[in-house]
Enzyme design. Structure first.
Site, PDB file in Angstrom:
ATOM      1  N   LYS A  80      -4.151 -22.279  -6.708  1.00 48.41           N
ATOM      2  CA  LYS A  80      -5.202 -22.306  -7.631  1.00 48.41           C
ATOM      3  C   LYS A  80      -4.283 -22.627  -8.973  1.00 48.41           C
ATOM      4  O   LYS A  80      -3.324 -22.137  -9.182  1.00 48.41           O
ATOM      5  CB  LYS A  80      -6.068 -20.919  -7.876  1.00 48.41           C
ATOM      6  N   GLY A 183     -25.475 -24.617 -12.717  1.00 47.30           N
ATOM      7  CA  GLY A 183     -24.473 -25.522 -13.079  1.00 47.30           C
ATOM      8  C   GLY A 183     -24.316 -26.524 -11.908  1.00 47.30           C
ATOM      9  O   GLY A 183     -25.476 -26.659 -11.145  1.00 47.30           O
TER      10      GLY A 183
HETATM   11  P1  NAD Z   1     -20.888 -24.515 -13.555  1.00 42.92           P
HETATM   12  O1  NAD Z   1     -19.751 -24.310 -14.776  1.00 42.92           O
HETATM   13  O2  NAD Z   1     -21.002 -26.077 -13.410  1.00 42.92           O
HETATM   14  O3  NAD Z   1     -22.259 -23.703 -13.801  1.00 42.92           O
HETATM   15  C1  NAD Z   1     -22.061 -22.382 -14.202  1.00 42.92           C
HETATM   16  C2  NAD Z   1     -23.385 -22.101 -14.607  1.00 42.92           C
HETATM   17  O4  NAD Z   1     -23.632 -20.685 -15.159  1.00 42.92           O
HETATM   18  C3  NAD Z   1     -23.592 -22.739 -16.084  1.00 42.92           C
HETATM   19  O5  NAD Z   1     -24.717 -23.812 -16.071  1.00 42.92           O
HETATM   20  C4  NAD Z   1     -23.546 -21.678 -17.092  1.00 42.92           C
HETATM   21  O6  NAD Z   1     -24.226 -21.910 -18.351  1.00 42.92           O
HETATM   22  C5  NAD Z   1     -24.219 -20.592 -16.277  1.00 42.92           C
HETATM   23  N1  NAD Z   1     -24.054 -19.305 -16.675  1.00 42.92           N
HETATM   24  C6  NAD Z   1     -22.589 -18.886 -17.306  1.00 42.92           C
HETATM   25  N2  NAD Z   1     -22.886 -17.389 -17.681  1.00 42.92           N
HETATM   26  C7  NAD Z   1     -24.190 -17.085 -17.327  1.00 42.92           C
HETATM   27  C8  NAD Z   1     -24.813 -15.843 -17.099  1.00 42.92           C
HETATM   28  N3  NAD Z   1     -24.317 -14.769 -17.613  1.00 42.92           N
HETATM   29  N4  NAD Z   1     -26.241 -16.028 -16.687  1.00 42.92           N
HETATM   30  C9  NAD Z   1     -26.701 -17.187 -16.009  1.00 42.92           C
HETATM   31  N5  NAD Z   1     -25.987 -18.294 -16.061  1.00 42.92           N
HETATM   32  C10 NAD Z   1     -24.678 -18.071 -16.616  1.00 42.92           C
HETATM   33  O7  NAD Z   1     -20.035 -23.946 -12.269  1.00 42.92           O
HETATM   34  P2  NAD Z   1     -20.303 -24.449 -10.636  1.00 42.92           P
HETATM   35  O8  NAD Z   1     -19.312 -25.473 -10.178  1.00 42.92           O
HETATM   36  O9  NAD Z   1     -21.585 -24.479 -10.565  1.00 42.92           O
HETATM   37  O10 NAD Z   1     -19.821 -23.165  -9.886  1.00 42.92           O
HETATM   38  C11 NAD Z   1     -20.438 -21.793 -10.069  1.00 42.92           C
HETATM   39  C12 NAD Z   1     -19.708 -20.652  -9.558  1.00 42.92           C
HETATM   40  O11 NAD Z   1     -19.504 -21.009  -8.029  1.00 42.92           O
HETATM   41  C13 NAD Z   1     -18.424 -20.360 -10.139  1.00 42.92           C
HETATM   42  O12 NAD Z   1     -18.381 -19.015  -9.819  1.00 42.92           O
HETATM   43  C14 NAD Z   1     -17.591 -21.209  -9.182  1.00 42.92           C
HETATM   44  O13 NAD Z   1     -15.969 -20.492  -9.285  1.00 42.92           O
HETATM   45  C15 NAD Z   1     -18.115 -21.113  -7.765  1.00 42.92           C
HETATM   46  N6  NAD Z   1     -17.730 -22.287  -6.790  1.00 42.92           N
HETATM   47  C16 NAD Z   1     -17.939 -23.404  -7.307  1.00 42.92           C
HETATM   48  C17 NAD Z   1     -17.665 -24.539  -6.248  1.00 42.92           C
HETATM   49  C18 NAD Z   1     -17.707 -25.992  -6.689  1.00 42.92           C
HETATM   50  O14 NAD Z   1     -17.788 -26.529  -5.497  1.00 42.92           O
HETATM   51  N7  NAD Z   1     -18.097 -26.074  -7.918  1.00 42.92           N
HETATM   52  C19 NAD Z   1     -17.051 -23.926  -5.116  1.00 42.92           C
HETATM   53  C20 NAD Z   1     -16.719 -22.661  -4.756  1.00 42.92           C
HETATM   54  C21 NAD Z   1     -17.153 -21.751  -5.917  1.00 42.92           C
END
Ligand code: NAD
Length: 354
Positions: A80, A183
């Site tokens: 990472k 997100g």
């Molecule tokens: P992102 O940043 O696009 O979305 C996260 C969302 O959460 C945002 O809309 C943000 O405003 C919201 N948020 C932040 N704090 C919050 C709270 N307290 N309450 C409610 N909403 C809140 O990230 P993503 O790509 O959608 O990923 C989401 C999670 O999944 C992360 O933890 C990431 O590490 C994990 N993840 C993502 C992927 C991927 O392919 N994108 C893969 C594996 C794991």
């Protein structure tokens, strides 16, 4: 800083610190294990208050990637990267080029992609200086691109497996799901859930995206701090990690926790707390592997999107195996998954030594 004594340090193979004064880059790349192949995992851009917080995060996240890649059956180790900066204000092509040179200097031992705070466009900048990058734009029908929708698909199928196991329903119609975070993953997940008739409760700290989800999916909005206590069948954490802890778990009304966020449990004992409350937990790094499955196929080249989707069908099968083993052995699902992942990594290490 006593890095080797940190709680998050877990025999990591390599930690490199990258700095580039002209572009203001401060980055850390951690390779946890290359036992199964080159270490792969996304690049997080986050304004960590202290370097120590960034080190702890990259150590924890890279170990999670080793477990995730092993459990997904991918020929990849775990790594990472973190860039210490605010993704809303600090992005420049020079910054990502400097980061790309850091990645390149590792000669393919680490493969990067997007994560929280970085996008497909950022990875395109990285790709100008290194080939050890995935999650780039792609032609229609080809494997790869933004991993978010593929992660959402894996989480969706994982929720269905958990609902079947815990509630005995093979359909999602009428099942109440609370999605925390709308997100890149959460919003796509809502679309898939709504498409099967699930009733959605949603929260995000961004009001506009909440309104959009309410309009598009007939979702019910609740304030972000109340979502965890929503009266639902399934809680799907799709925001940040460590949301499940000794304070939040007693507030949960859901019977299943199954979502995309990495490192959902603040500590391993929280798995025990969930089990004691009768809540089925889908281990995060198993259910959220759809994105890295896509990244892996893209990096290897020559694969189609249909192959990625077929690979992702393995996620509910793996989860069901974990659920069944946990029930049989009267253990928590996170303990079962951790043991399976560690055995896969150790098995390959022993093969190498022999
Ligand atoms: P992102 O940043 O696009 O979305 C996260 C969302 O959460 C945002 O809309 C943000 O405003 C919201 N948020 C932040 N704090 C919050 C709270 N307290 N309450 C409610 N909403 C809140 O990230 P993503 O790509 O959608 O990923 C989401 C999670 O999944 C992360 O933890 C990431 O590490 C994990 N993840 C993502 C992927 C991927 O392919 N994108 C893969 C594996 C794991």
């Amino acid at each position: 800083m006593e890095i080797f004594d940190l709680r998050e340090f877990d025999g990591h193979e390599q930690i490199s610190f990258g700095h580039d004064a002209p572009s203001h880059l401060r980055a850390i790349i951690a390779i946890h294990s290359s036992a199964l192949g080159p270490a792969a995992g996304g690049c997080r851009m986050w304004p960590y208050a202290r370097t120590a917080d960034a080190v702890a995060d990259v150590l924890r996240l890279s170990r999670g990637m080793s477990y995730k890649n092993a459990m997904a059956g991918l020929p990849l180790g775990g790594g990472k990267a973190v860039i210490i900066a605010d993704s809303r204000t600090a992005k420049t092509p020079e910054l990502f080029a400097a980061f790309g040179r850091c990645v390149d200097s590792l000669g393919g031992r680490y493969i990067t992609a997007e994560d929280v705070g970085t996008t497909t466009a950022d990875m395109a900048q990285v790709a100008r200086v290194t080939r050890y990058v995935a999650g780039l734009g792609r032609a229609p029908g080809e494997a790869g691109g933004d991993p978010g929708p593929k992660t959402a698909l894996g989480v969706f199928l994982g929720i269905k497996a958990a609902v079947r196991f815990r509630l005995g329903h093979s359909e999602l119609a009428g099942i109440k799901v609370a999605v925390q975070g709308l997100g890149g993953v959460g919003y796509h997940l809502c679309a898939l859930l709504a498409g099967e008739g699930a009733e959605l409760t949603v929260a995000d700290v961004r009001a506009a995206v909440v309104h959009k989800a309410c309009d598009e999916f007939r979702a019910r909005a609740v304030p972000a701090e109340d979502l965890i206590a929503a009266q639902v069948d399934v809680l799907a954490p799709c925001a940040l990690g460590a949301g499940l802890n000794g304070t939040s778990i007693p507030r949960l009304r859901a019977r299943i926790v199954a979502g995309a966020a990495n490192n959902q449990l603040a500590e391993d004992e929280d798995g025990q707390r969930l089990a004691a409350a009768g809540i089925l937990y889908a281990p995060d790094y198993v259910i959220n592997a759809g994105g890295i499955v896509s990244v892996s196929r893209e990096y290897q080249g020559g694969a189609t999107e249909a192959q990625v989707i077929a690979d992702i069908q393995g996620i509910p099968l793996r989860l069901t195996e974990i659920f069944e083993r946990a029930r049989r052995e009267n253990r928590t699902t996170n303990a079962v998954a951790d043991q399976m992942a560690r055995e896969l990594l150790a098995g390959r290490r022993q093969q190498r030594v022999a």
